[in-house]
Design a protein around this motif. Structure first.
Motif, PDB file in Angstrom:
ATOM      1  N   GLU A  28       0.829  -1.207   0.000  1.00 47.71           N
ATOM      2  CA  GLU A  28       0.000   0.000   0.000  1.00 47.71           C
ATOM      3  C   GLU A  28       0.862   1.256   0.000  1.00 47.71           C
ATOM      4  OE1 GLU A  28      -3.286   0.309   2.639  1.00 47.71           O
ATOM      5  OE2 GLU A  28      -4.109  -1.616   2.041  1.00 47.71           O
ATOM      6  N   TYR A  31       2.460   1.792  -3.505  1.00 46.74           N
ATOM      7  CA  TYR A  31       1.553   2.355  -4.501  1.00 46.74           C
ATOM      8  C   TYR A  31       1.147   3.788  -4.151  1.00 46.74           C
ATOM      9  CZ  TYR A  31       1.475  -1.620  -7.537  1.00 46.74           C
ATOM     10  OH  TYR A  31       1.844  -2.591  -8.444  1.00 46.74           O
ATOM     11  N   ALA A  39      -4.271  -8.630  -3.747  1.00 44.44           N
ATOM     12  CA  ALA A  39      -5.444  -7.934  -3.206  1.00 44.44           C
ATOM     13  C   ALA A  39      -5.288  -6.416  -3.334  1.00 44.44           C
ATOM     14  CB  ALA A  39      -5.661  -8.327  -1.748  1.00 44.44           C
ATOM     15  N   ILE A  40      -4.101  -5.918  -3.053  1.00 42.50           N
ATOM     16  CA  ILE A  40      -3.852  -4.475  -3.184  1.00 42.50           C
ATOM     17  C   ILE A  40      -3.970  -4.069  -4.654  1.00 42.50           C
ATOM     18  CG2 ILE A  40      -2.145  -2.623  -2.891  1.00 42.50           C
ATOM     19  CD1 ILE A  40      -3.281  -3.847  -0.234  1.00 42.50           C
ATOM     20  N   ARG A  41      -3.359  -4.837  -5.536  1.00 45.74           N
ATOM     21  CA  ARG A  41      -3.410  -4.512  -6.964  1.00 45.74           C
ATOM     22  C   ARG A  41      -4.845  -4.543  -7.500  1.00 45.74           C
ATOM     23  NH1 ARG A  41       0.249  -4.468 -10.656  1.00 45.74           N
ATOM     24  NH2 ARG A  41      -0.948  -5.845 -11.983  1.00 45.74           N
ATOM     25  N   LYS A  42      -5.639  -5.526  -7.070  1.00 44.74           N
ATOM     26  CA  LYS A  42      -7.032  -5.607  -7.538  1.00 44.74           C
ATOM     27  C   LYS A  42      -7.826  -4.395  -7.080  1.00 44.74           C
ATOM     28  CE  LYS A  42      -7.488 -10.541  -8.157  1.00 44.74           C
ATOM     29  NZ  LYS A  42      -8.188 -11.780  -7.785  1.00 44.74           N
ATOM     30  N   LYS A  43      -7.520  -3.903  -5.884  1.00 40.55           N
ATOM     31  CA  LYS A  43      -8.209  -2.723  -5.365  1.00 40.55           C
ATOM     32  C   LYS A  43      -7.810  -1.476  -6.173  1.00 40.55           C
ATOM     33  CE  LYS A  43      -6.851  -0.870  -1.476  1.00 40.55           C
ATOM     34  NZ  LYS A  43      -6.577  -0.601  -0.055  1.00 40.55           N
ATOM     35  N   LEU A  44      -6.536  -1.357  -6.505  1.00 46.07           N
ATOM     36  CA  LEU A  44      -6.049  -0.174  -7.208  1.00 46.07           C
ATOM     37  C   LEU A  44      -6.313  -0.193  -8.713  1.00 46.07           C
ATOM     38  CD1 LEU A  44      -2.637   0.191  -5.374  1.00 46.07           C
ATOM     39  CD2 LEU A  44      -4.684   1.595  -5.057  1.00 46.07           C
ATOM     40  N   PRO A  54      -9.027  -1.984 -10.651  1.00 41.26           N
ATOM     41  CA  PRO A  54     -10.206  -2.846 -10.776  1.00 41.26           C
ATOM     42  C   PRO A  54     -10.527  -3.219 -12.224  1.00 41.26           C
ATOM     43  CG  PRO A  54     -10.863  -0.613 -10.223  1.00 41.26           C
ATOM     44  CD  PRO A  54      -9.373  -0.655 -10.153  1.00 41.26           C
TER      45      PRO A  54
END
Length: 127
Positions: A57, A60, A95-100, A102
């Motif tokens: 996090e 990014y 999970a972080i990449r999927k959130k950032l 989408p």
């Protein structure tokens, strides 16, 4: 081609070891090359020691800040390479990449390495 080496004040200053950002202007196009980012705040303090998700996090956050300093954003990233020291932590990074990202995520590579430049770092991302 015009090349400009920059160290935006939104991230830590590497003290002349490298440039945090190299901006390349070719005609009407501008390309931004960021140094590999690790989990440091803008004062150079480690963030999230021992916590892969917290480090991802912060990384990014740094990347977004550097890009914003040139009027760009995460959606402008076309390629990212992520280096992690423990592949069992892959889900935390994903999970972080999927959130950032989408939709329309950048092309990417994920590589497990035996170590990064500092023992406190679990992950490094370059874009």
């Amino acid at each position: 081609m015009q090349k400009t080496h920059l160290n935006p004040d939104v991230v830590s200053n590497p003290g002349g070891l490298y440039s945090q950002l190299v901006k390349v202007d070719v005609g009407d196009a501008t390309f931004l090359y960021l140094a590999g980012q690790v989990a440091e705040d803008k004062d150079g303090n480690v963030v999230g020691e021992g916590d892969m998700a917290a480090q991802a996090e912060q990384i990014y956050k740094n990347i977004a800040a550097i890009l914003a300093s040139e009027g760009a954003g995460l959606s402008d990233i076309v390629r990212a390479t992520t280096y992690i020291v423990d592949m069992t932590e892959r889900a935390a990074v994903s999970a972080i990449r999927k959130k950032l990202f989408p939709v329309n995520p950048p092309a990417t590579a994920l590589v497990e390495v035996s170590a990064l430049a500092g023992d406190e770092w679990l992950i490094e991302v370059e874009v």
